[in-house]
Design a protein around this motif. Structure first.
Motif, PDB file in Angstrom:
ATOM      1  N   THR A  83       0.726  -1.466   0.551  1.00  0.00           N
ATOM      2  CA  THR A  83      -0.302   0.027  -0.179  1.00  0.00           C
ATOM      3  C   THR A  83       0.766   1.319  -0.517  1.00  0.00           C
ATOM      4  O   THR A  83       1.381   1.178   1.277  1.00  0.00           O
ATOM      5  CB  THR A  83      -0.943  -0.001   1.493  1.00  0.00           C
ATOM      6  N   THR A  84       0.521   2.034  -1.161  1.00  0.00           N
ATOM      7  CA  THR A  84       1.389   3.412  -1.212  1.00  0.00           C
ATOM      8  C   THR A  84       1.553   4.392  -0.194  1.00  0.00           C
ATOM      9  O   THR A  84       0.193   4.207  -0.107  1.00  0.00           O
ATOM     10  CB  THR A  84       1.225   3.388  -2.346  1.00  0.00           C
ATOM     11  N   ALA A  85       1.827   5.295  -0.194  1.00  0.00           N
ATOM     12  CA  ALA A  85       1.326   6.300   0.963  1.00  0.00           C
ATOM     13  C   ALA A  85       0.612   7.633  -0.106  1.00  0.00           C
ATOM     14  O   ALA A  85      -0.443   8.304   1.137  1.00  0.00           O
ATOM     15  CB  ALA A  85       2.701   7.743   1.010  1.00  0.00           C
ATOM     16  N   GLU A  86       0.751   7.484  -0.900  1.00  0.00           N
ATOM     17  CA  GLU A  86      -0.748   8.134  -1.291  1.00  0.00           C
ATOM     18  C   GLU A  86      -1.949   7.266  -1.045  1.00  0.00           C
ATOM     19  O   GLU A  86      -3.241   7.822  -1.089  1.00  0.00           O
ATOM     20  CB  GLU A  86      -0.291   8.478  -2.896  1.00  0.00           C
ATOM     21  N   GLN A  87      -1.774   6.487  -1.475  1.00  0.00           N
ATOM     22  CA  GLN A  87      -3.523   5.422  -0.866  1.00  0.00           C
ATOM     23  C   GLN A  87      -3.472   5.103   0.034  1.00  0.00           C
ATOM     24  O   GLN A  87      -5.116   5.479   0.433  1.00  0.00           O
ATOM     25  CB  GLN A  87      -2.688   4.002  -1.605  1.00  0.00           C
ATOM     26  N   LEU A  88      -2.752   5.193   1.029  1.00  0.00           N
ATOM     27  CA  LEU A  88      -3.596   5.250   2.525  1.00  0.00           C
ATOM     28  C   LEU A  88      -3.736   6.857   2.951  1.00  0.00           C
ATOM     29  O   LEU A  88      -4.482   6.790   3.565  1.00  0.00           O
ATOM     30  CB  LEU A  88      -1.935   5.153   3.101  1.00  0.00           C
ATOM     31  N   ASP A  89      -3.675   7.655   2.083  1.00  0.00           N
ATOM     32  CA  ASP A  89      -3.699   9.244   2.429  1.00  0.00           C
ATOM     33  C   ASP A  89      -5.814   8.977   2.481  1.00  0.00           C
ATOM     34  O   ASP A  89      -6.841   9.532   2.777  1.00  0.00           O
ATOM     35  CB  ASP A  89      -3.415  10.551   1.518  1.00  0.00           C
ATOM     36  N   TYR A  90      -6.297   8.143   1.219  1.00  0.00           N
ATOM     37  CA  TYR A  90      -7.533   7.594   0.689  1.00  0.00           C
ATOM     38  C   TYR A  90      -8.556   6.954   1.176  1.00  0.00           C
ATOM     39  O   TYR A  90      -9.664   6.486   0.945  1.00  0.00           O
ATOM     40  CB  TYR A  90      -7.086   7.822  -1.235  1.00  0.00           C
ATOM     41  N   LEU A  91      -7.413   5.538   1.586  1.00  0.00           N
ATOM     42  CA  LEU A  91      -8.313   4.407   2.426  1.00  0.00           C
ATOM     43  C   LEU A  91      -8.349   4.356   3.893  1.00  0.00           C
ATOM     44  O   LEU A  91      -7.597   5.639   4.914  1.00  0.00           O
ATOM     45  CB  LEU A  91      -6.818   3.364   2.440  1.00  0.00           C
ATOM     46  N   ARG A  92      -8.827   3.432   4.641  1.00  0.00           N
ATOM     47  CA  ARG A  92      -9.560   4.223   5.881  1.00  0.00           C
ATOM     48  C   ARG A  92      -9.868   2.796   5.953  1.00  0.00           C
ATOM     49  O   ARG A  92     -10.710   1.700   5.201  1.00  0.00           O
ATOM     50  CB  ARG A  92     -10.648   4.707   6.061  1.00  0.00           C
ATOM     51  N   PHE A  93      -9.626   1.559   7.609  1.00  0.00           N
ATOM     52  CA  PHE A  93      -9.593   0.880   8.037  1.00  0.00           C
ATOM     53  C   PHE A  93     -10.324   0.157   9.341  1.00  0.00           C
ATOM     54  O   PHE A  93      -9.375   0.147   9.957  1.00  0.00           O
ATOM     55  CB  PHE A  93      -8.234   0.253   7.843  1.00  0.00           C
ATOM     56  N   PRO A  94     -11.599   0.414   9.401  1.00  0.00           N
ATOM     57  CA  PRO A  94     -12.181   0.905  10.723  1.00  0.00           C
ATOM     58  C   PRO A  94     -12.145   0.034  11.633  1.00  0.00           C
ATOM     59  O   PRO A  94     -12.106   0.134  12.958  1.00  0.00           O
ATOM     60  CB  PRO A  94     -13.791   1.032   9.863  1.00  0.00           C
ATOM     61  N   LEU A  95     -11.637  -1.403  10.981  1.00  0.00           N
ATOM     62  CA  LEU A  95     -11.251  -2.696  12.556  1.00  0.00           C
ATOM     63  C   LEU A  95     -10.315  -2.665  12.745  1.00  0.00           C
ATOM     64  O   LEU A  95     -10.283  -3.560  13.704  1.00  0.00           O
ATOM     65  CB  LEU A  95     -11.936  -4.030  11.434  1.00  0.00           C
ATOM     66  N   GLY A  96      -9.411  -2.114  12.563  1.00  0.00           N
ATOM     67  CA  GLY A  96      -7.946  -2.287  12.568  1.00  0.00           C
ATOM     68  C   GLY A  96      -7.179  -2.399  14.664  1.00  0.00           C
ATOM     69  O   GLY A  96      -7.197  -2.913  14.714  1.00  0.00           O
ATOM     70  N   HIS A  97      -8.392  -1.364  15.523  1.00  0.00           N
ATOM     71  CA  HIS A  97      -8.619  -1.400  16.878  1.00  0.00           C
ATOM     72  C   HIS A  97      -9.397  -2.091  17.787  1.00  0.00           C
ATOM     73  O   HIS A  97      -9.586  -2.063  18.084  1.00  0.00           O
ATOM     74  CB  HIS A  97      -9.065  -0.106  16.748  1.00  0.00           C
ATOM     75  N   LEU A  98     -10.083  -3.427  17.051  1.00  0.00           N
ATOM     76  CA  LEU A  98     -10.635  -4.556  17.481  1.00  0.00           C
ATOM     77  C   LEU A  98      -9.998  -4.831  18.033  1.00  0.00           C
ATOM     78  O   LEU A  98      -9.293  -5.921  17.747  1.00  0.00           O
ATOM     79  CB  LEU A  98     -12.077  -4.805  16.270  1.00  0.00           C
ATOM     80  N   PRO A  99     -10.182  -5.338  19.509  1.00  0.00           N
ATOM     81  CA  PRO A  99      -9.811  -6.466  20.227  1.00  0.00           C
ATOM     82  C   PRO A  99      -9.813  -8.041  19.362  1.00  0.00           C
ATOM     83  O   PRO A  99      -9.105  -9.108  19.177  1.00  0.00           O
ATOM     84  CB  PRO A  99     -10.248  -6.318  21.638  1.00  0.00           C
ATOM     85  N   THR A 100     -11.465  -8.244  19.226  1.00  0.00           N
ATOM     86  CA  THR A 100     -10.606  -9.829  18.822  1.00  0.00           C
ATOM     87  C   THR A 100     -12.022  -9.562  17.598  1.00  0.00           C
ATOM     88  O   THR A 100     -12.403  -8.894  17.611  1.00  0.00           O
ATOM     89  CB  THR A 100     -10.856 -10.450  19.664  1.00  0.00           C
ATOM     90  N   LYS A 101     -11.617 -10.969  16.751  1.00  0.00           N
ATOM     91  CA  LYS A 101     -12.369 -11.327  15.945  1.00  0.00           C
ATOM     92  C   LYS A 101     -14.655 -10.710  16.470  1.00  0.00           C
ATOM     93  O   LYS A 101     -15.104 -10.564  15.615  1.00  0.00           O
ATOM     94  CB  LYS A 101     -12.544 -12.495  14.932  1.00  0.00           C
ATOM     95  N   ALA A 102     -14.150 -11.861  17.456  1.00  0.00           N
ATOM     96  CA  ALA A 102     -15.518 -12.014  17.939  1.00  0.00           C
ATOM     97  C   ALA A 102     -16.320 -10.666  18.474  1.00  0.00           C
ATOM     98  O   ALA A 102     -17.844 -10.267  18.236  1.00  0.00           O
ATOM     99  CB  ALA A 102     -15.433 -12.793  19.378  1.00  0.00           C
ATOM    100  N   ALA A 103     -15.920  -9.233  18.754  1.00  0.00           N
ATOM    101  CA  ALA A 103     -15.942  -8.594  18.698  1.00  0.00           C
ATOM    102  C   ALA A 103     -16.627  -7.583  17.221  1.00  0.00           C
ATOM    103  O   ALA A 103     -17.972  -6.656  17.089  1.00  0.00           O
ATOM    104  CB  ALA A 103     -14.748  -7.420  18.620  1.00  0.00           C
ATOM    105  N   THR A 104     -16.188  -8.261  16.265  1.00  0.00           N
ATOM    106  CA  THR A 104     -16.784  -7.873  15.022  1.00  0.00           C
ATOM    107  C   THR A 104     -17.503  -8.663  14.441  1.00  0.00           C
ATOM    108  O   THR A 104     -18.964  -7.811  14.426  1.00  0.00           O
ATOM    109  CB  THR A 104     -15.577  -8.360  13.326  1.00  0.00           C
ATOM    110  N   ARG A 105     -18.406  -9.672  15.175  1.00  0.00           N
ATOM    111  CA  ARG A 105     -19.099 -10.508  14.942  1.00  0.00           C
ATOM    112  C   ARG A 105     -20.746 -10.437  15.638  1.00  0.00           C
ATOM    113  O   ARG A 105     -21.828 -10.291  15.794  1.00  0.00           O
ATOM    114  CB  ARG A 105     -19.054 -11.645  15.203  1.00  0.00           C
ATOM    115  N   ALA A 106     -20.408  -9.304  17.639  1.00  0.00           N
ATOM    116  CA  ALA A 106     -20.770  -9.030  18.132  1.00  0.00           C
ATOM    117  C   ALA A 106     -21.826  -7.904  17.233  1.00  0.00           C
ATOM    118  O   ALA A 106     -22.583  -7.492  17.668  1.00  0.00           O
ATOM    119  CB  ALA A 106     -20.637  -8.048  19.485  1.00  0.00           C
ATOM    120  N   LEU A 107     -20.974  -6.457  16.422  1.00  0.00           N
ATOM    121  CA  LEU A 107     -21.294  -5.595  15.688  1.00  0.00           C
ATOM    122  C   LEU A 107     -22.305  -6.250  14.529  1.00  0.00           C
ATOM    123  O   LEU A 107     -23.022  -5.129  14.382  1.00  0.00           O
ATOM    124  CB  LEU A 107     -19.799  -4.888  15.248  1.00  0.00           C
ATOM    125  N   ALA A 108     -22.028  -7.206  14.136  1.00  0.00           N
ATOM    126  CA  ALA A 108     -23.000  -7.415  13.361  1.00  0.00           C
ATOM    127  C   ALA A 108     -23.849  -8.060  13.719  1.00  0.00           C
ATOM    128  O   ALA A 108     -25.068  -7.638  12.887  1.00  0.00           O
ATOM    129  CB  ALA A 108     -21.631  -8.561  12.166  1.00  0.00           C
TER     130      ALA A 108
END
Length: 380
Positions: free
Chosen positions: A174-199
């Motif tokens: 991933t380039t610096a230019e792409q990173l300016d435009y991209l967002r990764f909202p799940l990166g801070h979650l502690p576990t996959k279980a937290a993702t499934r709970a949100l779903a």
């Protein structure tokens, strides 16, 4: 003039969520579905996009693959549930040209390719990102487990909070230019279980959908059958040869083997365990030897994508952590630039099974920051 922090929304823009358009790359799995649902619930102008990457009809019969027909249906259902538009884009030709053909050719050349990285690099974060801009989106969000943090100089890439889910190895290009435009909202979650709970909280039908285990176009991990279809005649037989020159047996095609492989060699009855240490594609030979022959300290790397603040070649060496396989933790190394895109990587402690075609990813020694990486390009 610096913006007041209170005026910036959760995606980093100085305007209300309703005036912020975000394209979400939706694979049909729980991760990207949660990203889309969360952003829609926050009031963002969400547009879901799913890529059809290979034959739709064939994909319908295959479970557990990204962007198969069933997954397109699941993504559409999430969009209907949360009330935002959803589009399916036919990227089949692009995907074949940018990912599948190189995968087959690399395998036949004796390398061990990582097509998921090329897909992110050449399809999702290049072509799809441009499509998002064409849709007048302010940014593009994905369900990858990685963090984008604002540093002193620019947006930085950091490993996910959950080390078991971290996908930084697959996103090093991933380039610096792409990173300016991209967002990764799940990166801070502690576990996959937290993702499934949100779903579940959003009532999504994919809340308990299993994770995909295979490369999307390789059913059940059977690389050989896929390559034989793509490159007829690729499975030419040859010899299995010990590193000392002894012919130990025959094989049904070099494409069935990878460097570091021990099981399934078909040469039982020997007193020592043997591993594939080299693939001689031109001679159609699989070279085997004892495990110590796999040990490597010097790793040549090219096509480097550098995410550090100072230019890569501005120093004679960088002391970093590196990963030479996705399943291994970063290990201490000295990275010596040869050019802005090439380097010699010296591993402080030797690693086994370093193979051409794999990625070598750079990390801050003790921190979470990803400094990019490159491709291992010849046997050490």
């Amino acid at each position: 003039m610096a913006l007041d922090a209170s005026s910036v929304n959760s995606l980093g823009f100085a305007k209300p969520p309703a005036e912020t358009r975000v394209v979400v790359a939706m694979s049909g799995g729980v991760d990207s579905s949660v990203v889309a649902a969360e952003l829609a619930a926050e009031g963002y102008d969400v547009v879901g996009v799913t890529l059809q990457l290979y034959d739709h009809g064939a994909a319908l019969a295959k479970k557990g693959a990204c962007c198969a027909g069933r997954d397109i249906h699941d993504a559409r259902r999430v969009a209907e549930t949360m009330g935002f538009p959803h589009y399916v884009l036919d990227y089949e030709n692009t995907f074949r040209d940018a990912v599948i053909d190189e995968f087959a050719d690399s395998y036949l050349a004796g390398a061990t390719p990582v097509p998921c990285i090329r897909c992110n690099e050449r399809v999702k974060f290049r072509d799809l990102l441009e499509t998002a801009k064409d849709l007048d989106a302010d940014c593009m969000a994905t369900g990858h487990y990685i963090r984008r943090e604002m540093g002193a100089e620019r947006a930085e890439l950091h490993r996910a909070a959950d080390p078991d889910r971290d996908q930084s190895y697959f996103l090093f290009s991933t380039t610096a230019e792409q990173l300016d435009y991209l967002r990764f909202p799940l990166g801070h979650l502690p576990t996959k279980a937290a993702t499934r709970a949100l779903a579940e909280r959003h009532g999504l039908s994919v809340a308990m959908k299993p994770d995909s285990q295979d490369i999307c176009f390789v059913p059940n991990g059977d690389y050989a059958s896929v390559i034989e279809k793509l490159r007829p005649g690729a499975a030419d037989p040859g010899e299995i040869v010990h590193a000392d020159g002894r012919v130990l047996g025959t094989h049904a095609g070099v494409l069935h083997y990878t460097v570091g492989q021990r099981r399934g060699l078909g040469i039982g009855g020997l007193s020592e365990p043997l591993y594939v240490v080299k693939l001689d594609v031109e001679a159609r030979r699989v070279i085997v030897g004892p495990k110590e022959m796999l040990s490597t300290r010097i790793v040549p790397v090219r096509e480097i994508n550098w995410l550090g603040d100072a230019p890569f070649a501005s120093q004679s060496e960088w002391h970093l952590g590196v990963k030479v396989r996705s399943t291994r933790p970063p290990r201490e190394a000295i990275v010596r630039p040869i050019s802005p895109t090439e380097a010699e990587v010296e591993l402080i402690v030797a690693e086994d099974g370093v193979s051409p075609g794999q990625a070598c990813v750079f990390y801050a020694g003790e921190g979470s920051r990803v400094f990019g990486g490159g491709w291992i390009w010849r046997g050490a």
